[in-house]
Scaffold this motif. Structure first.
Motif, PDB file in Angstrom:
ATOM      1  N   ALA A 180     -34.465 -39.617 -22.453  1.00  0.00           N
ATOM      2  CA  ALA A 180     -33.618 -39.475 -21.257  1.00  0.00           C
ATOM      3  C   ALA A 180     -34.113 -40.363 -20.112  1.00  0.00           C
ATOM      4  O   ALA A 180     -33.321 -40.992 -19.411  1.00  0.00           O
ATOM      5  CB  ALA A 180     -33.584 -38.010 -20.826  1.00  0.00           C
ATOM      6  N   LEU A 181     -35.434 -40.443 -19.938  1.00  0.00           N
ATOM      7  CA  LEU A 181     -35.996 -41.302 -18.884  1.00  0.00           C
ATOM      8  C   LEU A 181     -35.693 -42.771 -19.161  1.00  0.00           C
ATOM      9  O   LEU A 181     -35.501 -43.562 -18.250  1.00  0.00           O
ATOM     10  CB  LEU A 181     -37.527 -41.139 -18.831  1.00  0.00           C
ATOM     11  N   SER A 182     -35.678 -43.121 -20.452  1.00  0.00           N
ATOM     12  CA  SER A 182     -35.555 -44.527 -20.860  1.00  0.00           C
ATOM     13  C   SER A 182     -34.116 -44.991 -21.011  1.00  0.00           C
ATOM     14  O   SER A 182     -33.883 -46.158 -21.327  1.00  0.00           O
ATOM     15  CB  SER A 182     -36.273 -44.743 -22.202  1.00  0.00           C
ATOM     16  N   SER A 183     -33.155 -44.094 -20.851  1.00  0.00           N
ATOM     17  CA  SER A 183     -31.756 -44.505 -20.996  1.00  0.00           C
ATOM     18  C   SER A 183     -30.978 -44.007 -19.784  1.00  0.00           C
ATOM     19  O   SER A 183     -31.521 -43.300 -18.941  1.00  0.00           O
ATOM     20  CB  SER A 183     -31.172 -43.956 -22.302  1.00  0.00           C
ATOM     21  N   SER A 184     -29.713 -44.385 -19.726  1.00  0.00           N
ATOM     22  CA  SER A 184     -28.937 -43.936 -18.567  1.00  0.00           C
ATOM     23  C   SER A 184     -27.531 -43.562 -19.004  1.00  0.00           C
ATOM     24  O   SER A 184     -27.086 -43.916 -20.103  1.00  0.00           O
ATOM     25  CB  SER A 184     -28.891 -45.032 -17.510  1.00  0.00           C
ATOM     26  N   ASP A 185     -26.874 -42.856 -18.090  1.00  0.00           N
ATOM     27  CA  ASP A 185     -25.521 -42.396 -18.351  1.00  0.00           C
ATOM     28  C   ASP A 185     -24.638 -43.607 -18.668  1.00  0.00           C
ATOM     29  O   ASP A 185     -24.595 -44.561 -17.910  1.00  0.00           O
ATOM     30  CB  ASP A 185     -25.007 -41.683 -17.092  1.00  0.00           C
ATOM     31  N   GLY A 186     -23.984 -43.574 -19.795  1.00  0.00           N
ATOM     32  CA  GLY A 186     -23.108 -44.689 -20.183  1.00  0.00           C
ATOM     33  C   GLY A 186     -23.786 -45.677 -21.117  1.00  0.00           C
ATOM     34  O   GLY A 186     -23.127 -46.457 -21.785  1.00  0.00           O
ATOM     35  N   SER A 187     -25.147 -45.637 -21.170  1.00  0.00           N
ATOM     36  CA  SER A 187     -25.865 -46.624 -21.989  1.00  0.00           C
ATOM     37  C   SER A 187     -26.160 -46.103 -23.393  1.00  0.00           C
ATOM     38  O   SER A 187     -26.610 -46.850 -24.254  1.00  0.00           O
ATOM     39  CB  SER A 187     -27.175 -47.020 -21.313  1.00  0.00           C
ATOM     40  N   ILE A 188     -25.921 -44.827 -23.621  1.00  0.00           N
ATOM     41  CA  ILE A 188     -26.266 -44.231 -24.920  1.00  0.00           C
ATOM     42  C   ILE A 188     -25.246 -43.142 -25.251  1.00  0.00           C
ATOM     43  O   ILE A 188     -24.855 -42.364 -24.363  1.00  0.00           O
ATOM     44  CB  ILE A 188     -27.727 -43.681 -24.882  1.00  0.00           C
ATOM     45  N   SER A 189     -24.807 -43.099 -26.479  1.00  0.00           N
ATOM     46  CA  SER A 189     -23.868 -42.037 -26.881  1.00  0.00           C
ATOM     47  C   SER A 189     -24.668 -40.817 -27.326  1.00  0.00           C
ATOM     48  O   SER A 189     -25.870 -40.914 -27.598  1.00  0.00           O
ATOM     49  CB  SER A 189     -22.991 -42.521 -28.035  1.00  0.00           C
ATOM     50  N   TRP A 190     -23.985 -39.681 -27.414  1.00  0.00           N
ATOM     51  CA  TRP A 190     -24.702 -38.467 -27.864  1.00  0.00           C
ATOM     52  C   TRP A 190     -25.258 -38.669 -29.262  1.00  0.00           C
ATOM     53  O   TRP A 190     -26.348 -38.195 -29.585  1.00  0.00           O
ATOM     54  CB  TRP A 190     -23.786 -37.236 -27.796  1.00  0.00           C
ATOM     55  N   LEU A 191     -24.521 -39.433 -30.089  1.00  0.00           N
ATOM     56  CA  LEU A 191     -24.941 -39.637 -31.476  1.00  0.00           C
ATOM     57  C   LEU A 191     -26.181 -40.548 -31.547  1.00  0.00           C
ATOM     58  O   LEU A 191     -27.076 -40.327 -32.369  1.00  0.00           O
ATOM     59  CB  LEU A 191     -23.778 -40.244 -32.269  1.00  0.00           C
ATOM     60  N   GLU A 192     -26.219 -41.556 -30.686  1.00  0.00           N
ATOM     61  CA  GLU A 192     -27.408 -42.426 -30.629  1.00  0.00           C
ATOM     62  C   GLU A 192     -28.629 -41.638 -30.146  1.00  0.00           C
ATOM     63  O   GLU A 192     -29.737 -41.801 -30.660  1.00  0.00           O
ATOM     64  CB  GLU A 192     -27.150 -43.621 -29.706  1.00  0.00           C
ATOM     65  N   MET A 197     -24.112 -31.685 -26.066  1.00  0.00           N
ATOM     66  CA  MET A 197     -22.711 -31.262 -25.913  1.00  0.00           C
ATOM     67  C   MET A 197     -22.137 -31.818 -24.609  1.00  0.00           C
ATOM     68  O   MET A 197     -20.998 -32.306 -24.574  1.00  0.00           O
ATOM     69  CB  MET A 197     -22.602 -29.734 -25.905  1.00  0.00           C
ATOM     70  N   CYS A 198     -22.905 -31.771 -23.541  1.00  0.00           N
ATOM     71  CA  CYS A 198     -22.434 -32.283 -22.249  1.00  0.00           C
ATOM     72  C   CYS A 198     -22.374 -33.813 -22.277  1.00  0.00           C
ATOM     73  O   CYS A 198     -21.462 -34.413 -21.706  1.00  0.00           O
ATOM     74  CB  CYS A 198     -23.315 -31.776 -21.105  1.00  0.00           C
ATOM     75  N   LEU A 199     -23.349 -34.454 -22.955  1.00  0.00           N
ATOM     76  CA  LEU A 199     -23.331 -35.920 -23.076  1.00  0.00           C
ATOM     77  C   LEU A 199     -22.089 -36.354 -23.859  1.00  0.00           C
ATOM     78  O   LEU A 199     -21.489 -37.393 -23.584  1.00  0.00           O
ATOM     79  CB  LEU A 199     -24.622 -36.393 -23.775  1.00  0.00           C
TER      80      LEU A 199
END
Ligand code: F2R
Ligand code: MG
Ligand code: MG
Ligand code: MG
Length: 339
Positions: free
Chosen positions: A184-196, A262-264
């Protein structure tokens, strides 16, 4: 932005514990309406009635671990054991520690000055060790301290767990939860899907459980993927049945991850739609019921690390005991990591 993520993690972890603790003893799902009623109360509360939500053992131990990392600039087992023990014996009854962990602190205190910090934990449950979620509920400071160094993160998550919990499920639960905060620290909203996000956790647990016969996390993570991917949202009863929300690390850690993912995946309930994303994760995780303070704090630690602290309203934080400490420790851990 990284400082906002550090503060978000520590503050949402605090809020998840303080709010979740209101429902911990109920051991049943918490209705969205109940949570939205609390939201209204918090929003409208006057300054005079502020800080009425107490934190519990989850935050108390996380903060002691964070203090030790900050003071020493490294993990010192004897110091963390000493801080855990001293706090346990001086804290008010509202911290609600696990029923068996007291024995560890009693033995540690007797053998003070902490000559064998890992000994008492290895004697729990006839040498099997505790599989409780206490190892994971307090681990987020390890992720903030180790940000950018996965090898050190896994090492310190295990060492911090082993002071009280030596069961492999508790150790792997601490590694999984700390790793979720790190992703979570290393990624951001929009940069990663829930599946990734899920796949990164799955890759880690495949490695951690390679020699574990039961593979509980592997199976639960697979189930979580199935539940999120399917069209119909699982009822809390189905979730409780298939994954669990209890005191075992294997249940509570997976429940926190499920709520975040689920929220992501934008599958959060419409009843919570007026809230920020971090608030939604915290409330959704608590709505699952069971060990609500612990699931709430772990889901909060991940969500805050992902979304930052902007979505945490001041009326939430000013209701929580420990806000200033959480903010201060997050800032210091961030400073340390920058060096
Ligand atoms: N203790 C609580 N909540 C109690 C609810 C209080 C309520 N608010 C009220 O009003 O009464 N919460 C805290 O405890 C959990 C963390 O526990 P931890 O640190 O893992 O403790 P412990 O004692 O090691 O384990 C907990 C229990 O799990 C069972 N257990 C663990 N390992 C076992 C094993 N190898 N074999 C059999 N059982 C095992 C035991 O029942 C332990 O007592 C968090 O929820 C935190 O918030
Ligand atoms: Mg607790
Ligand atoms: Mg259960
Ligand atoms: Mg709990």
């Amino acid at each position: 932005m990284l400082l906002s993520k550090y503060k978000g993690s520590a503050l949402a972890a605090l809020a998840g514990d303080c709010i979740g603790a209101e429902y911990e003893a109920a051991w049943q799902p918490v209705a969205y309406q109940t949570l939205m009623k609390l939201e209204e109360i918090l929003k409208n509360s006057q300054a005079a009635s502020r800080r009425f939500l107490n934190y519990t053992d989850d935050t108390e131990m996380a903060h002691e671990l964070a203090k030790s990392l900050v003071e020493n600039g490294k993990f010192v087992a004897k110091d963390v054991a000493s801080k855990f023990t001293k706090t346990f014996f001086t804290s008010p009854p509202c911290r609600y520690y696990g029923a068996s962990v007291r024995t560890v602190f009693e033995k540690l205190q007797k053998a003070s000055p902490f000559s064998d910090p890992f000994g008492p934990a290895s004697e729990q449950f006839d040498g099997q060790g505790s599989y409780g979620n206490g190892s994971a509920m307090r681990v987020f400071p390890v992720a903030l301290f180790c940000h950018g160094n996965q090898e050190l993160l896994e090492k310190l998550a295990a060492l911090s767990a082993k002071l009280t919990h030596v069961h492999i499920d508790a150790i792997n639960g601490a590694k999984l939860q700390a790793s979720a905060v790190e992703i979570a620290l290393s990624s951001s909203d929009g940069s990663i899907s829930w599946l990734e996000f899920w796949q990164k956790l799955k890759d880690l647990i495949d490695k951690l459980e390679v020699d574990v016969p039961e593979k509980v996390y592997t199976n639960k993570l697979d189930m979580i993927k199935e539940l999120i991917a399917r069209e119909e949202v699982a009822s809390v009863h189905e979730f409780e049945d298939k994954v669990g929300t209890g005191i075992k690390a294997t249940e509570a850690v997976c429940a926190a991850i499920y709520a975040f993912l689920m929220c992501l995946a934008d599958r959060q309930p419409s009843e919570l739609s007026s809230l920020s994303k971090v608030q939604q994760v915290v409330f959704y995780s608590i709505s699952l019921g069971g060990d609500t303070d612990t699931i709430g704090t772990m889901a909060g630690a991940i969500a805050g690390a992902f979304y930052g602290d902007e979505g945490l309203p001041s009326y939430w934080l000013s209701a929580c005991e420990g806000e200033d400490m959480a903010r201060d420790l997050a800032t210091k851990l961030h400073e340390l990591n920058e060096k």
